[in-house]
Design an enzyme around this catalytic site. Sequence first.
Site, PDB file in Angstrom:
ATOM      1  N   CYS A 185       0.774  -0.983   0.068  1.00 20.47           N
ATOM      2  CA  CYS A 185      -0.076  -0.019  -0.187  1.00 20.47           C
ATOM      3  C   CYS A 185       0.848   1.243  -0.006  1.00 20.47           C
ATOM      4  O   CYS A 185       1.815   1.462   0.595  1.00 20.47           O
ATOM      5  CB  CYS A 185      -0.436   0.046   1.269  1.00 20.47           C
ATOM      6  SG  CYS A 185      -2.050   1.410   1.291  1.00 20.47           S
ATOM      7  N   GLU A 197      -8.801  -1.215  -1.753  1.00 21.49           N
ATOM      8  CA  GLU A 197      -9.202  -0.009  -2.208  1.00 21.49           C
ATOM      9  C   GLU A 197     -10.517   0.264  -1.195  1.00 21.49           C
ATOM     10  O   GLU A 197     -10.664   1.096  -0.637  1.00 21.49           O
ATOM     11  CB  GLU A 197      -9.280   0.574  -3.579  1.00 21.49           C
ATOM     12  CG  GLU A 197      -8.234   0.416  -4.257  1.00 21.49           C
ATOM     13  CD  GLU A 197      -7.015   1.269  -3.744  1.00 21.49           C
ATOM     14  OE1 GLU A 197      -7.245   2.172  -2.921  1.00 21.49           O
ATOM     15  OE2 GLU A 197      -5.965   0.612  -3.390  1.00 21.49           O
ATOM     16  N   HIS A 228      -9.878   0.826   2.136  1.00 21.88           N
ATOM     17  CA  HIS A 228      -9.655   2.306   2.427  1.00 21.88           C
ATOM     18  C   HIS A 228     -10.803   3.061   2.754  1.00 21.88           C
ATOM     19  O   HIS A 228     -10.886   4.172   3.867  1.00 21.88           O
ATOM     20  CB  HIS A 228      -8.912   2.996   1.343  1.00 21.88           C
ATOM     21  CG  HIS A 228      -7.568   2.516   1.499  1.00 21.88           C
ATOM     22  ND1 HIS A 228      -6.642   2.865   2.342  1.00 21.88           N
ATOM     23  CD2 HIS A 228      -6.771   1.583   0.399  1.00 21.88           C
ATOM     24  CE1 HIS A 228      -5.504   2.285   2.373  1.00 21.88           C
ATOM     25  NE2 HIS A 228      -5.476   1.742   1.117  1.00 21.88           N
TER      26      HIS A 228
END
EC number: 3.5.1.88
Length: 149
Positions: free
Chosen positions: A89, A132, A135
């Site tokens: 990441c 993603e 996140h």
Amino acid sequence: MFSILTFPNPILFQKAIDVEHIYSVTPLLNEMKTFVENSPHVLGISLPQVGVSKRAFVARFTTGTEILINPNFYILDPTPNSLPSGEGCISLPGIIGIVPRYLIIRISYLSIFGERIFREMGGMDSIIFQHEFDHLEGILFTSKTLQAF
């Protein structure tokens, strides 16, 4: 140009809110898309990673780089697996981990034009999407890591 937040910035741990007006984030998302397309080792970036706690990200899938706004996903294969290459990441530079991910999912999201998209994905695309998506939930992959190195 945007700045990428890194651990332990508190924005990375917040659950993002829905994008209400796509036009308000369009310029930034287009800039993020260009960044992903021009960064060979970057497969995705979310708005929270650039300091905006809203639900959208850019991902480089096997079919091309896409902008996904207010995404959701549904599990089609309930067996979590991971690719042997693991995950990294840009908000956690230098850390790689093996993370269990669902390999077949159905996703929905809004395009940059406000069109609702539905589709299935598997393999690496599914893993990128889930990374993603995490996140947007305020979750870093290290909290799901089975093995880090």
